[in-house]
Design an enzyme around this catalytic site. Structure first.
Site, PDB file in Angstrom:
ATOM      1  N   HIS A 157      -4.348   2.433  -6.232  1.00 48.67           N
ATOM      2  CA  HIS A 157      -4.075   0.888  -5.676  1.00 48.67           C
ATOM      3  C   HIS A 157      -3.666   0.143  -6.988  1.00 48.67           C
ATOM      4  O   HIS A 157      -3.523  -0.994  -6.734  1.00 48.67           O
ATOM      5  CB  HIS A 157      -5.129   0.398  -4.926  1.00 48.67           C
ATOM      6  CG  HIS A 157      -5.502   1.095  -3.800  1.00 48.67           C
ATOM      7  ND1 HIS A 157      -4.555   1.229  -2.760  1.00 48.67           N
ATOM      8  CD2 HIS A 157      -6.714   1.744  -3.236  1.00 48.67           C
ATOM      9  CE1 HIS A 157      -5.102   1.882  -1.833  1.00 48.67           C
ATOM     10  NE2 HIS A 157      -6.115   2.077  -2.059  1.00 48.67           N
TER      11      HIS A 157
ATOM     12  N   TYR B 127      -9.744 -10.895  -6.529  1.00 45.27           N
ATOM     13  CA  TYR B 127      -8.778 -11.010  -7.492  1.00 45.27           C
ATOM     14  C   TYR B 127      -8.862 -12.602  -8.365  1.00 45.27           C
ATOM     15  O   TYR B 127      -8.053 -12.626  -9.062  1.00 45.27           O
ATOM     16  CB  TYR B 127      -7.359 -10.944  -7.017  1.00 45.27           C
ATOM     17  CG  TYR B 127      -7.033  -9.776  -6.413  1.00 45.27           C
ATOM     18  CD1 TYR B 127      -6.796  -8.668  -7.117  1.00 45.27           C
ATOM     19  CD2 TYR B 127      -6.807  -9.370  -4.993  1.00 45.27           C
ATOM     20  CE1 TYR B 127      -6.452  -7.431  -6.640  1.00 45.27           C
ATOM     21  CE2 TYR B 127      -6.828  -8.181  -4.243  1.00 45.27           C
ATOM     22  CZ  TYR B 127      -6.536  -7.068  -5.269  1.00 45.27           C
ATOM     23  OH  TYR B 127      -6.180  -5.969  -4.771  1.00 45.27           O
TER      24      TYR B 127
ATOM     25  N   HIS C  22      -4.080  -8.902   4.121  1.00 44.01           N
ATOM     26  CA  HIS C  22      -5.581  -8.626   4.384  1.00 44.01           C
ATOM     27  C   HIS C  22      -5.964  -9.487   5.537  1.00 44.01           C
ATOM     28  O   HIS C  22      -5.700 -10.814   5.816  1.00 44.01           O
ATOM     29  CB  HIS C  22      -6.442  -9.373   3.055  1.00 44.01           C
ATOM     30  CG  HIS C  22      -6.302  -8.681   1.773  1.00 44.01           C
ATOM     31  ND1 HIS C  22      -6.378  -9.099   0.500  1.00 44.01           N
ATOM     32  CD2 HIS C  22      -6.241  -7.384   1.489  1.00 44.01           C
ATOM     33  CE1 HIS C  22      -6.441  -7.870  -0.403  1.00 44.01           C
ATOM     34  NE2 HIS C  22      -6.160  -7.019   0.177  1.00 44.01           N
TER      35      HIS C  22
ATOM     36  N   ARG D 231      -0.838  -2.128  -6.704  1.00 41.71           N
ATOM     37  CA  ARG D 231      -1.144  -3.387  -5.865  1.00 41.71           C
ATOM     38  C   ARG D 231      -2.069  -4.458  -6.449  1.00 41.71           C
ATOM     39  O   ARG D 231      -1.943  -5.604  -6.370  1.00 41.71           O
ATOM     40  CB  ARG D 231      -1.615  -2.739  -4.647  1.00 41.71           C
ATOM     41  CG  ARG D 231      -1.773  -3.598  -3.403  1.00 41.71           C
ATOM     42  CD  ARG D 231      -2.160  -3.097  -2.239  1.00 41.71           C
ATOM     43  NE  ARG D 231      -2.899  -3.740  -1.086  1.00 41.71           N
ATOM     44  CZ  ARG D 231      -2.534  -4.385  -0.286  1.00 41.71           C
ATOM     45  NH1 ARG D 231      -1.390  -4.476  -0.388  1.00 41.71           N
ATOM     46  NH2 ARG D 231      -3.401  -5.039   0.588  1.00 41.71           N
TER      47      ARG D 231
ATOM     48  N   LYS E 252      -2.793  -1.784   8.053  1.00 46.77           N
ATOM     49  CA  LYS E 252      -3.699  -1.517   8.472  1.00 46.77           C
ATOM     50  C   LYS E 252      -3.776  -1.903  10.031  1.00 46.77           C
ATOM     51  O   LYS E 252      -3.347  -3.149  10.253  1.00 46.77           O
ATOM     52  CB  LYS E 252      -5.119  -1.732   7.811  1.00 46.77           C
ATOM     53  CG  LYS E 252      -5.225  -1.309   6.584  1.00 46.77           C
ATOM     54  CD  LYS E 252      -6.414  -1.578   5.867  1.00 46.77           C
ATOM     55  CE  LYS E 252      -6.690  -0.718   4.619  1.00 46.77           C
ATOM     56  NZ  LYS E 252      -8.036  -1.189   3.839  1.00 46.77           N
TER      57      LYS E 252
ATOM     58  N   ARG F 152       1.001  -1.266   0.102  1.00 43.72           N
ATOM     59  CA  ARG F 152      -0.071  -0.077   0.068  1.00 43.72           C
ATOM     60  C   ARG F 152       1.056   1.082  -0.056  1.00 43.72           C
ATOM     61  O   ARG F 152       2.057   1.123   0.566  1.00 43.72           O
ATOM     62  CB  ARG F 152      -0.739   0.030   1.193  1.00 43.72           C
ATOM     63  CG  ARG F 152      -1.945  -1.030   1.188  1.00 43.72           C
ATOM     64  CD  ARG F 152      -2.634  -1.129   2.763  1.00 43.72           C
ATOM     65  NE  ARG F 152      -3.397  -2.148   2.896  1.00 43.72           N
ATOM     66  CZ  ARG F 152      -3.119  -3.435   3.532  1.00 43.72           C
ATOM     67  NH1 ARG F 152      -2.096  -3.493   4.146  1.00 43.72           N
ATOM     68  NH2 ARG F 152      -4.266  -4.337   3.706  1.00 43.72           N
TER      69      ARG F 152
END
Length: 301
Positions: A247, A282, A273, A250, A176, A152
């Site tokens: 993004h 994806y 994630h 990524r 995150k 990120r």
């Protein structure tokens, strides 16, 4: 209901922000996004002489309906509704209400596959960085690492020199919720980063900074600056601006690995994630992360 005084609401909103960041372990960026969406609700309540602390189902339904009529995307309306659900739960947590109102179901989220770049576009953007300057080498290292490691923008900005272990080809990123994870970086990304650190970063480092990526003044880069860099180099490479969203590198990283056979659980770990559901967008044995990366990513060679 008589609207609460502005200062009372501001204090509640401030506590809500702290709740989002501390109790739910969200990032500062997520906290700001929640408060920004909450301000849209607040403005609507003020226009309609309602108390923004009185989160009732009928008012929320009207608010979200008007947001759709105004032309907001489904994803934006869905996010506004989710923020208000969280805010309503917080008001109970904060002791300002006895029970959380039963809000109407949120509008369905648009199923939208992430847009990606092809290898030719990536290479053209990388080539556009080769202008013989320290900033060009910095930009190449950033783009190689964003595409080659799937990080990120905020993680790239937060990278310190001590977070890199060139010997093992592993770096340590804080994602995150300030969660740390190990990320492989090898092949072209590692070569670009090592060249930047050894030969060009010293030209930017005015104050012995700890950050990997520095501005021309030797300061830490912000993620907004990375978006500007991508647009600048993309424009020079002839890539349409509409394809250069924050993004995209990524997303391209993840899609390349899935197309080449990587399983979802490994990709989930690489991307950081918390939920496999996020990774599944994806897609339509157990080797190490490094072995997987080396096997499947074209720039690891």
């Amino acid at each position: 209901m008589i609207p609460a005084p502005a200062d009372e609401f501001e204090l509640t909103a401030e506590r809500f922000g702290d709740y989002i960041k501390l109790e739910r372990a969200c990032s500062e960026n997520t906290k700001r996004a929640y408060l920004s969406d909450l301000s849209i609700w607040t403005a609507w309540c003020r226009r309609n002489s309602r108390d923004p602390l009185d989160v009732q189902a009928d008012a929320v339904s009207r608010f979200l309906l008007e947001a759709q009529i105004e032309g907001r995307k489904k994803s934006s309306v869905q996010r506004l509704g989710a923020v208000l659900r969280s805010f309503a739960k917080f008001l109970q947590y904060d002791g300002q209400t006895d029970k959380v109102p039963r809000l109407a179901p949120l509008p369905s989220r648009e199923e939208k596959l992430p847009e990606i770049l092809n290898e030719n576009e990536i290479q053209r953007i990388i080539n556009a960085c080769e202008d013989g300057t320290a900033l060009g080498k910095r930009d190449r290292a950033y783009i190689e690492l964003a595409y080659g490691a799937g990080m990120r923008a905020s993680e790239l900005c937060g990278l310190r020199l001590r977070d890199l272990d060139p010997g093992s080809g592993i770096l340590y990123a804080r994602g995150k919720g300030d969660k740390e994870r190990a990320v492989p970086y090898m092949g072209a990304p590692r070569r670009a980063v090592e060249e930047y650190i050894a030969e060009y970063r010293p030209q930017l480092d005015k104050n012995k900074a700890e950050w990997l990526f520095l501005s021309r003044n030797g300061k830490q880069l912000h993620r907004e600056t990375l978006w500007v860099i991508l647009h600048k180099r993309g424009a020079a490479a002839g890539v349409p601006a509409k394809r250069l969203h924050p993004h995209v590198l990524r997303h391209t990283f993840a899609t390349v690995l899935i197309r080449n056979g990587m399983d979802q659980r490994t990709l989930q770990e690489l991307l950081g994630h918390s939920s496999i559901m996020t990774t599944e967008k994806y897609t339509h044995l157990d080797l190490s992360l490094r072995d997987y990366y080396d096997q499947y990513h074209p720039r690891a060679k």
